[in-house]
Design an enzyme around this catalytic site. Structure first.
Site, PDB file in Angstrom:
ATOM      1  N   PRO A 191       0.806  -1.222   0.000  1.00  0.00           N
ATOM      2  CG  PRO A 191      -0.946  -1.604   1.500  1.00  0.00           C
ATOM      3  CD  PRO A 191       0.356  -2.177   1.033  1.00  0.00           C
ATOM      4  CG  PHE A 223      -2.595  -2.866  -6.352  1.00  0.00           C
ATOM      5  CD1 PHE A 223      -3.924  -2.477  -6.394  1.00  0.00           C
ATOM      6  CD2 PHE A 223      -1.648  -1.948  -5.940  1.00  0.00           C
ATOM      7  CE1 PHE A 223      -4.304  -1.185  -6.027  1.00  0.00           C
ATOM      8  CE2 PHE A 223      -2.012  -0.655  -5.568  1.00  0.00           C
ATOM      9  CZ  PHE A 223      -3.346  -0.281  -5.622  1.00  0.00           C
ATOM     10  CB  SER A 278      -2.567 -10.990 -10.284  1.00  0.00           C
ATOM     11  OG  SER A 278      -2.748  -9.732 -10.905  1.00  0.00           O
ATOM     12  NE  ARG A 302       9.698  -3.087 -15.384  1.00  0.00           N
ATOM     13  CZ  ARG A 302      10.653  -2.679 -14.570  1.00  0.00           C
ATOM     14  NH1 ARG A 302      11.923  -2.772 -14.949  1.00  0.00           N
ATOM     15  NH2 ARG A 302      10.349  -2.171 -13.382  1.00  0.00           N
ATOM     16  CD  GLU A 355       4.837  -7.317 -14.123  1.00  0.00           C
ATOM     17  OE1 GLU A 355       5.440  -7.019 -13.084  1.00  0.00           O
ATOM     18  OE2 GLU A 355       4.475  -8.469 -14.379  1.00  0.00           O
ATOM     19  CG  ASN A 361       4.200   2.783 -19.626  1.00  0.00           C
ATOM     20  OD1 ASN A 361       4.534   1.699 -19.142  1.00  0.00           O
ATOM     21  ND2 ASN A 361       3.517   2.859 -20.750  1.00  0.00           N
TER      22      ASN A 361
END
Length: 381
Positions: free
Chosen positions: A127, A155, A157, A241, A362, A365
């Site tokens: 977090p 977050f 997955s 990436r 990942e 940007n």
């Protein structure tokens, strides 16, 4: 210089594409609405050798290259970017274990990973530590019972879905050199999960916080050396990436393919949309974006396979360029569909939603810009 794929690589791409079209694409919208991927899919994936793409054949893996992997994930994303990317994360974990773990750890975990008897998640983000991953605070204190973990990952997955969690933890002082990597098995006392996140895209992937409260993990579950976990995580992200870029590329290609078909069928002002020169030019622009992105991605993958000194920079550049281009293409395809592009039945709006996150995870940007520019400055002179 040869830009052509080998016959074996072409076969890999078509195998993954055919699998995706048969076993994933027909169910993608249903899985999205249900918010999960049926576990019955994974044994079928493993039968093709896609459960351990980078893992050595000694442990049941396929021993394929990073370039081979980009072909696989581009092909799978043409069926569903969310499902393909979930498999990419599992394989990123396998690659880390195969490359950095002891023989004992490899033997203990990799066979089940490759067979997908166990599905793996990657736990780095917290977090309060996203782009600044080295600031992570999840502690792993050594006790006579093993590592005692306390902290929260965000977050993730597969949070609450996966069977094992490759987790970056702080075993030492602040900074990257105080971080180690351990494998936490599902069901371990002290391991729990937050509520499933409601997301814009990738809705087929169950995503949740992963929480550690006095969670005891055996010392033997550590990957590699203590204090080198951050370096392992960053090395894993180079390949991750590329795969995220490949997934974006495959999703955008699918959007463009759908748009070409739609424009040949939809009529306005007495002719099909593909007969308007202005719209033909828009199609040409999207094709150039995807073809240039594909070449860039494969060059970066080749550099990572060859271990060139500039591989990390090229992985960052490819991730940034390809995911930006792919989202622009998908969004343009939605616009070329007009109002129908906004409807779920046409398949475009899901691709737009799914591909947006490829510009974030990942490493955002913006962080890719940082990696690229810092490398350029370090190389100067």
């Amino acid at each position: 210089m040869d830009f052509a794929l080998s016959k074996e690589q072409q076969a890999i791409f078509y195998m993954a594409h055919a699998f995706g079209q048969k076993h994933i694409a027909p169910f993608a919208r249903t899985w999205e609405s249900e918010g999960t991927i049926p576990r019955s899919l994974w044994p079928k994936v493993a039968e093709l050798g896609l459960g351990g793409i980078y893992v050595s054949e000694d442990y049941g893996g396929s021993g394929l290259s990073r370039l081979d992997a980009t072909l696989i994930f581009e092909a799978l994303a043409m069926a569903c970017p969310a499902v393909g990317s979930f498999l990419s994360i599992h394989n990123m974990c396998g690659g880390m274990i195969d490359k950095f773990a002891s023989d004992e750890v490899k033997a203990a975990w990799l066979p089940a990973l490759c067979s997908m008897e166990k599905v793996f998640s990657y736990c780095l983000t917290e977090p309060g530590a996203g782009s600044d991953a080295a600031a992570l605070r999840t502690r792993a204190d050594v006790t006579d019972q093993g590592y005692r973990l306390n902290g929260t990952k965000a977050f993730i997955s597969g949070g609450g879905y996966s069977d094992a969690y490759v987790t970056m933890v702080r075993t030492g002082d602040a900074g990257p050199k105080g971080i180690s990597t351990v494998i936490v098995e599902g069901g371990t006392p002290g391991l729990s999960f937050g509520a499933l996140e409601e997301k814009m895209g990738w809705r087929a992937q169950p995503t949740a916080q992963v929480q550690f409260d006095d969670c005891l993990v055996p010392l033997k579950n550590r990957i590699g050396d203590e204090g080198k976990g951050f370096a392992y995580a960053m090395a894993g992200l180079d390949g991750g990436r590329l795969n995220i870029a490949a997934g974006a590329l495959g999703g955008a290609q699918r959007a463009l393919d759908l748009t070409l078909d739609y424009m040949g069928e939809r009529t306005a002002f007495g002719k099909t949309l593909d007969q308007f020169q202005a719209l033909q030019f828009r199609l040409a622009e999207q094709e150039v974006k995807l073809q240039s992105a594909r070449i860039f991605l494969r060059q970066a993958a080749w550099k990572l396979d060859q271990g060139t000194p500039d591989a990390t920079k090229f992985c960052a550049m490819a991730k940034m360029y390809v995911t930006d281009a792919a989202f622009e293409v998908a969004n343009t395809c939605l616009q070329l569909h007009g109002g129908y592009g906004y409807l779920a039945d046409y398949g475009i709006e899901k691709l737009v939603r799914d591909l947006r996150v490829h510009q974030i995870l990942e490493g955002t940007n913006e962080i890719m810009h940082l990696i690229i520019s810092r490398t350029m400055l370090a190389e100067r002179g």
